[in-house]
Design an enzyme around this catalytic site. Sequence first.
Site, PDB file in Angstrom:
ATOM      1  N   LEU A   1       0.854  -1.182   0.000  1.00  0.00           N
ATOM      2  CA  LEU A   1       0.000   0.000   0.000  1.00  0.00           C
ATOM      3  C   LEU A   1       0.891   1.232   0.000  1.00  0.00           C
ATOM      4  CD1 LEU A   1      -2.618  -1.114   2.688  1.00  0.00           C
ATOM      5  CD2 LEU A   1      -2.544  -1.648   0.235  1.00  0.00           C
ATOM      6  N   CYS A   2       0.687   2.103  -1.002  1.00  0.00           N
ATOM      7  CA  CYS A   2       1.439   3.354  -1.083  1.00  0.00           C
ATOM      8  C   CYS A   2       2.948   3.075  -1.119  1.00  0.00           C
ATOM      9  CB  CYS A   2       1.044   4.261   0.075  1.00  0.00           C
ATOM     10  SG  CYS A   2       1.616   5.971  -0.065  1.00  0.00           S
ATOM     11  N   THR A   3       3.720   3.684  -0.239  1.00  0.00           N
ATOM     12  CA  THR A   3       5.183   3.538  -0.263  1.00  0.00           C
ATOM     13  C   THR A   3       5.652   2.210   0.312  1.00  0.00           C
ATOM     14  OG1 THR A   3       5.238   4.796   1.809  1.00  0.00           O
ATOM     15  CG2 THR A   3       5.700   6.003  -0.230  1.00  0.00           C
TER      16      THR A   3
END
Length: 322
Positions: free
Chosen positions: A101-103
Amino acid sequence: MHTVAVTVADGMLHFELAVAFEVFGTPPTGMADPWYRLVGCGTGAVRAGRFRLEPDHGFDRLPSADTVIVPAWADIDADPPRDLVAAVRAAHRAGARVAALCTGAFVLAAAGLLDGRRATTHWAHTEALATRFPRVEVDPDVLYVDDGSVLTSAGKAAAMDLCLHLVRLDHGSAVANAVARRLVVPPHRAGGQAQFVTSPVPARDDHPLAELLPWAIERLDHPLTVADLARRAAMSPRNLGRHFRSATGTTPLQWLLTQRIRRAQELLETTGDSVEAIAAATGMGTGTTLRRHFNRTVGVPPDAYRRTFRTAPTLGPLGGER
């Protein structure tokens, strides 16, 4: 029961952690099939933003999980913990589906899971991801990328999109939509199982397409054309195409096809209508046309898709079973 393991480590962001626990931790009302077994895995109590979290297991639990969720990593300039990287790598080798998720994509990249793969992360960090890991094919323009056993998402709200996509893959669109209703978020876009990329939709009421898209979705059984859409939006077809590309990342006709396929999925899951009837209800014309586009987009024929997901409960408007 499908086990979802969420990695918990110092330096992870609380929003993405909360999204994973919220989506996979609570089944929708009326869910008859087994839901997920959700576990947190880490080396001890950690700080996630301003919150303290105590994991259920150590990282050695990851290889036995069915799905591993890696939340956002705060300090993308620092190397993630070696034990976390090794455990994520081991989980993937053991056959787990791994989603960042995301970074969290930086953790997957450090583990070598993104080498030679298409992936994404928060738009502000795509350049850094591409620079640090040149073997990753970074796409900065999408909400998330499904590459089969490895998935990555852009930032914040896109993490929710990816989690709902996983629910849709596992339980079907009716169940995923029920989860979305409970969370008061838009339902997921339907797409291919081999590689799925969803595109954003206008969020502002004053956007030129804000009224057009719901209008078109309500009329999917009509043979809509670009000219029809342009006339409804009071703009030229060329101007319409420019707004569509900016808002959804695709063309008006491709967007319409995606909505028709999504609607066909819902009808296959929740009704006993024939493929011919569903083709008419979704504006696909004939069953042959629906089968061709459905197989190409979703990866399986309509009948096979129905056999897979008709076992899931049929959920009512508020998530209750009909």
